[in-house]
Write a protein that holds these residues in place. Structure first.
Motif, PDB file in Angstrom:
ATOM      1  N   LYS A   1      -8.052  -0.179   1.209  1.00 47.63           N
ATOM      2  CA  LYS A   1      -9.214   0.676   1.470  1.00 47.63           C
ATOM      3  C   LYS A   1      -9.311   1.061   2.939  1.00 47.63           C
ATOM      4  O   LYS A   1      -9.675   2.200   3.263  1.00 47.63           O
ATOM      5  CB  LYS A   1     -10.493  -0.048   1.028  1.00 47.63           C
ATOM      6  N   ASP A   2      -8.983   0.141   3.845  1.00 44.93           N
ATOM      7  CA  ASP A   2      -9.077   0.468   5.260  1.00 44.93           C
ATOM      8  C   ASP A   2      -8.069   1.540   5.664  1.00 44.93           C
ATOM      9  O   ASP A   2      -8.350   2.369   6.538  1.00 44.93           O
ATOM     10  CB  ASP A   2      -8.884  -0.789   6.102  1.00 44.93           C
ATOM     11  N   ALA A   3      -6.887   1.552   5.018  1.00 42.53           N
ATOM     12  CA  ALA A   3      -5.900   2.589   5.319  1.00 42.53           C
ATOM     13  C   ALA A   3      -6.385   3.964   4.877  1.00 42.53           C
ATOM     14  O   ALA A   3      -6.186   4.958   5.576  1.00 42.53           O
ATOM     15  CB  ALA A   3      -4.568   2.252   4.637  1.00 42.53           C
ATOM     16  N   VAL A   4      -7.054   4.041   3.723  1.00 37.04           N
ATOM     17  CA  VAL A   4      -7.594   5.314   3.237  1.00 37.04           C
ATOM     18  C   VAL A   4      -8.713   5.803   4.158  1.00 37.04           C
ATOM     19  O   VAL A   4      -8.807   6.993   4.470  1.00 37.04           O
ATOM     20  CB  VAL A   4      -8.091   5.176   1.791  1.00 37.04           C
ATOM     21  N   ILE A   5      -9.563   4.883   4.616  1.00 30.40           N
ATOM     22  CA  ILE A   5     -10.656   5.266   5.504  1.00 30.40           C
ATOM     23  C   ILE A   5     -10.111   5.790   6.833  1.00 30.40           C
ATOM     24  O   ILE A   5     -10.602   6.788   7.375  1.00 30.40           O
ATOM     25  CB  ILE A   5     -11.605   4.077   5.718  1.00 30.40           C
ATOM     26  N   GLU A   6      -9.075   5.144   7.366  1.00 28.72           N
ATOM     27  CA  GLU A   6      -8.461   5.621   8.605  1.00 28.72           C
ATOM     28  C   GLU A   6      -7.862   7.015   8.420  1.00 28.72           C
ATOM     29  O   GLU A   6      -7.950   7.861   9.314  1.00 28.72           O
ATOM     30  CB  GLU A   6      -7.385   4.639   9.061  1.00 28.72           C
ATOM     31  N   TYR A   7      -7.258   7.246   7.264  1.00 31.40           N
ATOM     32  CA  TYR A   7      -6.698   8.583   7.003  1.00 31.40           C
ATOM     33  C   TYR A   7      -7.793   9.637   6.916  1.00 31.40           C
ATOM     34  O   TYR A   7      -7.654  10.738   7.471  1.00 31.40           O
ATOM     35  CB  TYR A   7      -5.891   8.548   5.709  1.00 31.40           C
TER      36      TYR A   7
ATOM     37  N   CYS B   1       0.843  -1.199   0.000  1.00 34.91           N
ATOM     38  CA  CYS B   1       0.000   0.000   0.000  1.00 34.91           C
ATOM     39  C   CYS B   1       0.873   1.241   0.000  1.00 34.91           C
ATOM     40  O   CYS B   1       1.869   1.325   0.731  1.00 34.91           O
ATOM     41  CB  CYS B   1      -0.917  -0.012   1.229  1.00 34.91           C
ATOM     42  N   ALA B   2       0.505   2.245  -0.811  1.00 34.24           N
ATOM     43  CA  ALA B   2       1.300   3.464  -0.907  1.00 34.24           C
ATOM     44  C   ALA B   2       1.214   4.320   0.343  1.00 34.24           C
ATOM     45  O   ALA B   2       2.073   5.165   0.576  1.00 34.24           O
ATOM     46  CB  ALA B   2       0.853   4.282  -2.119  1.00 34.24           C
ATOM     47  N   LEU B   3       0.199   4.111   1.179  1.00 35.06           N
ATOM     48  CA  LEU B   3       0.022   4.907   2.392  1.00 35.06           C
ATOM     49  C   LEU B   3       0.552   4.207   3.629  1.00 35.06           C
ATOM     50  O   LEU B   3       1.402   4.741   4.347  1.00 35.06           O
ATOM     51  CB  LEU B   3      -1.456   5.255   2.576  1.00 35.06           C
ATOM     52  N   SER B   4       0.080   3.013   3.898  1.00 32.63           N
ATOM     53  CA  SER B   4       0.457   2.298   5.122  1.00 32.63           C
ATOM     54  C   SER B   4       1.688   1.420   4.960  1.00 32.63           C
ATOM     55  O   SER B   4       2.203   0.909   5.962  1.00 32.63           O
ATOM     56  CB  SER B   4      -0.716   1.440   5.590  1.00 32.63           C
TER      57      SER B   4
ATOM     58  N   PRO C   1       3.755   8.547   8.027  1.00 33.84           N
ATOM     59  CA  PRO C   1       5.002   8.754   7.279  1.00 33.84           C
ATOM     60  C   PRO C   1       4.789   9.151   5.826  1.00 33.84           C
ATOM     61  O   PRO C   1       5.603   9.846   5.253  1.00 33.84           O
ATOM     62  CB  PRO C   1       5.703   7.389   7.394  1.00 33.84           C
ATOM     63  N   ASN C   2       3.683   8.721   5.200  1.00 34.98           N
ATOM     64  CA  ASN C   2       3.455   8.995   3.779  1.00 34.98           C
ATOM     65  C   ASN C   2       2.171   9.782   3.567  1.00 34.98           C
ATOM     66  O   ASN C   2       1.401   9.497   2.652  1.00 34.98           O
ATOM     67  CB  ASN C   2       3.386   7.680   3.001  1.00 34.98           C
TER      68      ASN C   2
END
Length: 302
Positions: free
Chosen positions: A59-65, A37-40, A74-75
């Protein structure tokens, strides 16, 4: 201490030259972009989403953001352009039948093929490992290789049959030039949507104002039609009393004429004390000099 005859130093140990530029391992770079994942920076797992710039996320990482943008990540600059969940599209990926998962290399007794991908193109069968360019459709989220879209030209999706246009194709993890082109397209799309929303709100206000104008005209017409009836009810003071307007169920009694009013001061059956209560009494007609100021009883001064 060294150099006393017991050691023979080499040239690279005594002379320091320019540092060599570290080269990025291409395989590691492909793994980081296509399997994480590019975020997490966690491994990609369904549901997988992609943004307008072609980056892959869990998708869960985007929702948390989106739920907590103030948290330090970090990203966070990678997802700065994502304003809501509508700015990402869930991908419809095709599984690779040759992919055995991570359990196949858990013992360490087999060769680990880094180029074996979990997903493939459903049309030509190319693996989505970064060696081939892949795209997704913003209308339905289906993922294909660029070769499939180029060789089999059509205006409907190869997988679900939904129609799409050329502007709906977004390159996944494209080059720097692709990223700049997608950035310009995203800005133009958002500006167009903003202007369309503004025009829609303006039309709604104009429609509301137009619908309010006939109601105002009807209200003014009703007021004008009621004025002649009110003028006719006034009449002369000497005329007989006129009955007030009657409702459908009840009628009010006619009001007494103004000439029938009798002054309280002229009533002989009323006492002088009772008459002094009213302002028509002679005691109420005294001048200001004749009346005394209001003084409180036992005033206190501090």
């Amino acid at each position: 201490m060294g150099c006393d005859g017991g050691t023979i130093p080499k040239r690279h140990e005594l002379v320091k030259g320019p540092k060599k530029v570290e080269k990025v391992d291409k395989n590691a770079e492909l793994l980081a972009r296509w399997k994480y994942c590019a975020l997490s920076q966690e491994k990609l797992r369904r549901p997988i989403v992609a943004c307008d710039l072609g980056r892959l996320y869990n998708k869960d990482a985007v929702i948390e953001y989106l739920l907590d943008k103030s948290a330090e990540r970090p990203n966070s600059e990678v997802v700065a352009h994502i304003r809501g969940i509508k700015d990402v599209k869930e991908l419809n990926l095709t599984d690779n039948p040759a992919w055995e998962g991570e359990r196949s290399t858990s013992k360490g007794d087999r060769y680990e093929d880094l180029h074996c991908a979990q997903f493939i193109c459903p049309v030509v069968g190319l693996e989505m490992n970064g060696k081939h360019k892949f795209c997704f459709l913003q209308t339905c989220g289906c993922v294909f290789s660029e070769r499939a879209l180029r060789e089999v030209k059509t205006e409907i999706c190869h997988k679900c049959g939904e129609p799409f246009q050329e502007s709906d194709i977004v390159v996944l993890n494209g080059s720097k030039e692709d990223g700049q082109r997608l950035q310009v397209r995203m800005e133009q799309k958002r500006a167009k949507a903003k202007s369309a929303k503004k025009c829609k709100n303006t039309k709604a206000v104009e429609t509301a104002s137009k619908s309010a104008d006939p109601e105002e005209k009807e209200g003014s017409a009703k007021t004008a039609s009621s004025e002649p009836g009110a003028a006719g009810l006034k009449g002369d003071k000497d005329s007989a009393p006129v009955a007030e307007s009657c409702s459908s169920t009840k009628c009010l009694k006619p009001a007494p004429a103004a000439g029938n009013k009798r002054s309280i001061q002229s009533m002989e059956d009323k006492s002088e004390v009772y008459k002094s209560i009213f302002t028509s009494h002679s005691s109420a007609k005294r001048t200001k000099e004749q009346t005394s100021n209001w003084v409180t009883h036992t005033p206190y001064h501090f």
